[in-house]
Design a protein around this motif. Structure first.
Motif, PDB file in Angstrom:
ATOM      1  N   ALA A  78       0.752  -1.243  -0.084  1.00 11.10           N
ATOM      2  CA  ALA A  78      -0.086  -0.123   0.037  1.00 11.10           C
ATOM      3  C   ALA A  78       0.847   1.027   0.058  1.00 11.10           C
ATOM      4  N   TRP A  79       0.591   2.380  -0.015  1.00 11.85           N
ATOM      5  CA  TRP A  79       1.082   3.565  -0.177  1.00 11.85           C
ATOM      6  C   TRP A  79       1.139   4.211   1.067  1.00 11.85           C
ATOM      7  N   THR A  80       1.129   3.352   2.177  1.00  7.94           N
ATOM      8  CA  THR A  80       0.898   4.133   3.583  1.00  7.94           C
ATOM      9  C   THR A  80       2.296   4.486   4.197  1.00  7.94           C
ATOM     10  N   LEU A  81       3.547   3.997   3.593  1.00 10.90           N
ATOM     11  CA  LEU A  81       4.640   4.317   4.117  1.00 10.90           C
ATOM     12  C   LEU A  81       5.460   5.469   3.445  1.00 10.90           C
ATOM     13  N   PRO A  82       5.392   6.735   3.871  1.00 11.69           N
ATOM     14  CA  PRO A  82       6.134   7.674   3.227  1.00 11.69           C
ATOM     15  C   PRO A  82       7.537   7.485   3.023  1.00 11.69           C
ATOM     16  N   ILE A  83       8.041   7.871   1.666  1.00 13.11           N
ATOM     17  CA  ILE A  83       9.491   7.640   1.277  1.00 13.11           C
ATOM     18  C   ILE A  83       9.901   9.039   0.722  1.00 13.11           C
ATOM     19  N   LEU A  84      10.919   9.685   1.505  1.00 13.87           N
ATOM     20  CA  LEU A  84      11.610  10.690   1.005  1.00 13.87           C
ATOM     21  C   LEU A  84      12.959  10.099   0.330  1.00 13.87           C
ATOM     22  N   MET A  85      13.262  10.713  -0.809  1.00 15.19           N
ATOM     23  CA  MET A  85      14.568  10.478  -1.719  1.00 15.19           C
ATOM     24  C   MET A  85      15.157  11.652  -1.397  1.00 15.19           C
ATOM     25  N   LEU A  86      16.607  11.423  -0.899  1.00 16.95           N
ATOM     26  CA  LEU A  86      17.419  12.314  -0.733  1.00 16.95           C
ATOM     27  C   LEU A  86      18.812  11.865  -1.510  1.00 16.95           C
ATOM     28  N   THR A  87      19.024  12.712  -2.589  1.00 17.77           N
ATOM     29  CA  THR A  87      20.237  12.310  -3.444  1.00 17.77           C
ATOM     30  C   THR A  87      20.919  13.583  -4.110  1.00 17.77           C
ATOM     31  N   ALA A  88      22.100  13.410  -4.494  1.00 13.25           N
ATOM     32  CA  ALA A  88      22.927  14.054  -5.186  1.00 13.25           C
ATOM     33  C   ALA A  88      22.512  14.294  -6.828  1.00 13.25           C
ATOM     34  N   ARG A  89      21.354  13.423  -7.126  1.00 13.85           N
ATOM     35  CA  ARG A  89      20.908  13.556  -8.326  1.00 13.85           C
ATOM     36  C   ARG A  89      19.746  14.535  -8.715  1.00 13.85           C
ATOM     37  N   ASP A  90      20.311  15.618  -9.473  1.00 19.17           N
ATOM     38  CA  ASP A  90      19.468  16.743  -9.215  1.00 19.17           C
ATOM     39  C   ASP A  90      18.661  16.887 -10.819  1.00 19.17           C
ATOM     40  N   LYS A  91      18.828  16.086 -11.760  1.00 20.02           N
ATOM     41  CA  LYS A  91      18.315  15.986 -13.015  1.00 20.02           C
ATOM     42  C   LYS A  91      16.666  15.943 -12.862  1.00 20.02           C
ATOM     43  N   LEU A  92      15.878  16.577 -13.546  1.00 21.78           N
ATOM     44  CA  LEU A  92      14.580  16.371 -13.499  1.00 21.78           C
ATOM     45  C   LEU A  92      14.069  14.768 -14.086  1.00 21.78           C
ATOM     46  N   ARG A  93      14.905  14.112 -14.752  1.00 19.39           N
ATOM     47  CA  ARG A  93      14.481  12.861 -15.256  1.00 19.39           C
ATOM     48  C   ARG A  93      14.748  11.751 -13.881  1.00 19.39           C
ATOM     49  N   ASP A  94      15.686  12.117 -13.051  1.00 19.23           N
ATOM     50  CA  ASP A  94      15.938  11.382 -12.057  1.00 19.23           C
ATOM     51  C   ASP A  94      14.668  11.453 -10.791  1.00 19.23           C
ATOM     52  N   LYS A  95      14.430  12.621 -10.756  1.00 19.61           N
ATOM     53  CA  LYS A  95      13.327  13.094 -10.135  1.00 19.61           C
ATOM     54  C   LYS A  95      12.039  12.241 -10.208  1.00 19.61           C
ATOM     55  N   LEU A  96      11.654  12.648 -11.625  1.00 17.87           N
ATOM     56  CA  LEU A  96      10.584  11.678 -12.121  1.00 17.87           C
ATOM     57  C   LEU A  96      10.578  10.292 -11.797  1.00 17.87           C
ATOM     58  N   ARG A  97      11.826   9.817 -12.157  1.00 16.03           N
ATOM     59  CA  ARG A  97      11.917   8.398 -11.971  1.00 16.03           C
ATOM     60  C   ARG A  97      11.538   8.047 -10.560  1.00 16.03           C
ATOM     61  N   GLY A  98      12.099   8.779  -9.721  1.00 19.29           N
ATOM     62  CA  GLY A  98      12.028   8.588  -8.023  1.00 19.29           C
ATOM     63  C   GLY A  98      10.385   8.719  -7.848  1.00 19.29           C
ATOM     64  N   TYR A  99       9.700   9.562  -8.397  1.00 20.37           N
ATOM     65  CA  TYR A  99       8.239   9.673  -8.145  1.00 20.37           C
ATOM     66  C   TYR A  99       7.613   8.313  -8.569  1.00 20.37           C
ATOM     67  N   CYS A 100       7.900   7.916  -9.878  1.00 14.58           N
ATOM     68  CA  CYS A 100       7.438   6.735 -10.507  1.00 14.58           C
ATOM     69  C   CYS A 100       7.819   5.670  -9.459  1.00 14.58           C
TER      70      CYS A 100
END
Ligand code: CA
Length: 128
Positions: A78-100
């Protein structure tokens, strides 16, 4: 801590100085913090600990954070566990991939401590 219940945060980070500073900042704000330095250990710990939130680095020694995030999602079913990504990767595609891959928030290093604590509080509030 608010409501008298200590929130458990699992920090997945292989850089010791980054992990140590995160732990100190979070503990100073009343959170219980557990640190793991690789993906496999983090998944095992998450299973045991049932954390209220995970702060996840993307570049880990054994597997990438996207995979860890996807496996956490599968584990919790389920989507009940919040996940916060903290990374040196600052490209938009990395961010979108993270959300996916299931991230609820995505911050880049170097991070602002106030922004990080704000994001943690917001994600935990949604949990309650
Ligand atoms: Ca790393």
């Amino acid at each position: 801590m608010v409501h008298g219940e200590t929130k458990r945060i699992l920090v997945v980070e292989d850089e010791q100085d980054v992990a140590g500073l995160l732990q100190a900042r979070l503990e100073a704000n009343g959170y219980e913090v557990h640190v793991e330095a690789c993906g496999r250990a983090a998944l095992a710990e998450a299973r045991e600990l049932r954390p209220d939130l995970v702060i996840l680095d993307l570049m880990l020694p054994d597997m990438d954070g996207y995979t860890v995030s996807a496996e956490l999602r599968a584990m919790y079913r389920a989507w009940t566990l919040p996940i916060l990504m903290l990374t040196a990767r600052d490209k938009l595609r990395d961010k979108l991939r993270g959300y996916c891959a299931g991230a609820d928030a995505y911050l880049t290093k170097p991070y602002d401590a106030g922004e990080l604590l704000g994001a943690v509080a917001r994600l935990l509030h949604h949990e309650v």
